[in-house]
Design an enzyme around this catalytic site. Structure first.
Site, PDB file in Angstrom:
ATOM      1  N   TYR A 101      42.633  47.341  34.881  1.00 29.11           N
ATOM      2  CA  TYR A 101      41.858  46.342  34.146  1.00 29.11           C
ATOM      3  C   TYR A 101      41.767  45.088  35.001  1.00 29.11           C
ATOM      4  CZ  TYR A 101      40.916  42.598  30.760  1.00 29.11           C
ATOM      5  OH  TYR A 101      40.372  41.511  30.113  1.00 29.11           O
ATOM      6  N   GLU A 190      34.399  41.200  32.688  1.00 27.84           N
ATOM      7  CA  GLU A 190      35.546  42.078  32.463  1.00 27.84           C
ATOM      8  C   GLU A 190      35.218  43.489  32.938  1.00 27.84           C
ATOM      9  OE1 GLU A 190      38.169  42.234  28.607  1.00 27.84           O
ATOM     10  OE2 GLU A 190      36.742  43.874  28.499  1.00 27.84           O
TER      11      GLU A 190
END
Ligand code: GDP
Ligand code: MN
Length: 380
Positions: A101, A190
């Site tokens: 991530y 993101e």
């Protein structure tokens, strides 16, 4: 403004961040054609402005064109938390060895951009932050110093990524993501998951991208990405006229100048037992045409019964707003009861203008509370 995954990936790609090749499709036939062009296994992904699509059945692997057509048929029309899927992104399927991530956003408290990186990607970041906060590496970037590659190295070590080949690729991606974030005036970029393939290649498999609305004037190409059909028709009409409008559930139409004042007006309506029908902000201008436009938008909602004008005039002048109200009433066939509360610059003149004209559906009140009470009575 939130972007769809495919739009965010397009921006990633412009900045050199590796993504998988894909095509957009709005029908299952288009999905089939896209899969034919791409060849091999593909993934069919719902394009909606919300996350967690995987869990909701909005991301499916397909073996080939026929399967892609079938999977697109299942996903198109699906309702994912109130967002109906009208487009799918068909992408060459990736083999996944690891899911990381990576994101960059603002830490408003620190007044700096904040990178977050963890090897526990794929799932919601909130879950990682809660269950294993130490796994989440953070890095603030000072806006004056700008981004320095050594900082990215620190971030990557802190996340516990020890494969030198991955380190090198992620270092490069972090730098490019910073450029992307700054140059597009983004508020959030993101990548979840940032994958590592079995061959050791690092790639962005998803994108969540928010651009600052106030900077869109600098980025006409991004502004054009706005999908007008994703918004209700009233909100679309409002946007075209430069009025900030959000539809709500109740009966009292609300119009104020300044977001803070409108928010308090919603609260006061609730306090006196009513339900606001919308949030509508005239902004600082409040010229006659602005009032006409806003009134047209609010009165078009069939749920609206009375309309409450709450104006605290600073830059705006109440006499101008009063003329706007009268102009709107003369131009349109608005028969809703209208409650007006004026305060601030030229409030007295504004009230006089309304009193002189005295349209029968107009009610002037002295305070915000009285105006709210009157509006709620009229809604009953
Ligand atoms: P989200 O659920 O909205 O965050 O959508 P994502 O794009 O992140 O996809 C959800 C999950 O689907 C990912 O975490 C992957 O596990 C899986 N997935 C997505 N694309 C691929 C792919 O190309 N290959 C494989 N094997 N899995 C994928
Ligand atoms: Mn994701």
């Amino acid at each position: 403004m939130d972007l769809y995954e495919y739009q965010g990936k397009e921006l990633f790609s412009r900045f050199g961040i590796p993504i998988s090749e894909g095509r957009l499709a709005t029908t299952s036939a288009e999905a089939r054609a896209a899969a034919e062009e791409l060849g091999g296994q593909v993934v069919v992904k719902a394009q909606v402005l919300t996350g967690g699509r995987g869990k909701a059945g909005g991301v499916k692997l397909a073996d080939g064109p026929e399967d892609a057509e079938a999977k697109a048929g299942e996903i198109l029309g699906l309702d994912i938390r109130g967002h109906v899927v009208r487009k799918v992104w068909i992408e060459r399927a990736s083999e996944i060895a690891k899911e990381y991530y990576l994101s960059i956003t603002f830490d408003r408290g620190a007044k700096k951009a904040l990178f977050m990186l963890t090897t526990e990607g794929g799932i919601e970041i909130e879950e990682v932050a809660e269950s294993n906060p130490d796994a989440l590496a953070r890095l603030h970037v000072d806006p004056l110093e700008g981004f320095q590659p050594y900082q990215a190295r620190r971030l990557i070590y802190a996340a516990g990524i020890d494969d030198p080949d991955e380190q090198k690729q992620i270092l490069d991606i972090v730098g490019k993501l910073y450029d992307c974030f700054v140059e597009t005036d983004a508020m959030l970029c993101e990548v979840n998951p940032l994958i590592v393939t079995p061959e050791g290649e690092v790639r962005a498999l998803d994108s969540k991208f928010t651009v600052d609305d106030n900077a869109l004037y600098k980025h006409s190409d991004i502004a054009e990405m706005r999908d007008l059909e994703a918004y209700p028709p009233e909100e679309r009409a409002a946007r075209e006229k430069g009025v900030t409008y959000v539809k709500l559930e109740g009966e009292v139409g609300i119009l104020g100048n300044g977001a803070g004042l409108v928010m308090s007006t919603l609260d006061v309506i609730a306090l006196v037992g009513g339900r606001p029908a919308n949030f509508c902000d005239l902004g600082g201008g409040g010229d006659a045409q602005g009032v006409v436009d806003a009134l047209e938008i609010i009165s078009a909602d069939p749920q609206v019964r009375p309309i409450l004008f709450n104006i605290f005039a600073g830059i705006t002048r109440c006499d101008v707003v009063a003329r706007g109200i009268l102009q709107a009433l003369s131009q349109t066939s608005i028969e809703h009861p209208i409650v007006v509360r004026f305060d601030g610059t030229n409030a007295e003149e504004g009230r006089e203008i309304l009193a002189d004209a005295a349209p029968s559906n107009l009610h002037v009140e002295a305070t915000m509370l009285d105006a709210a009470k009157r509006a709620v009575e009229l809604a009953a």
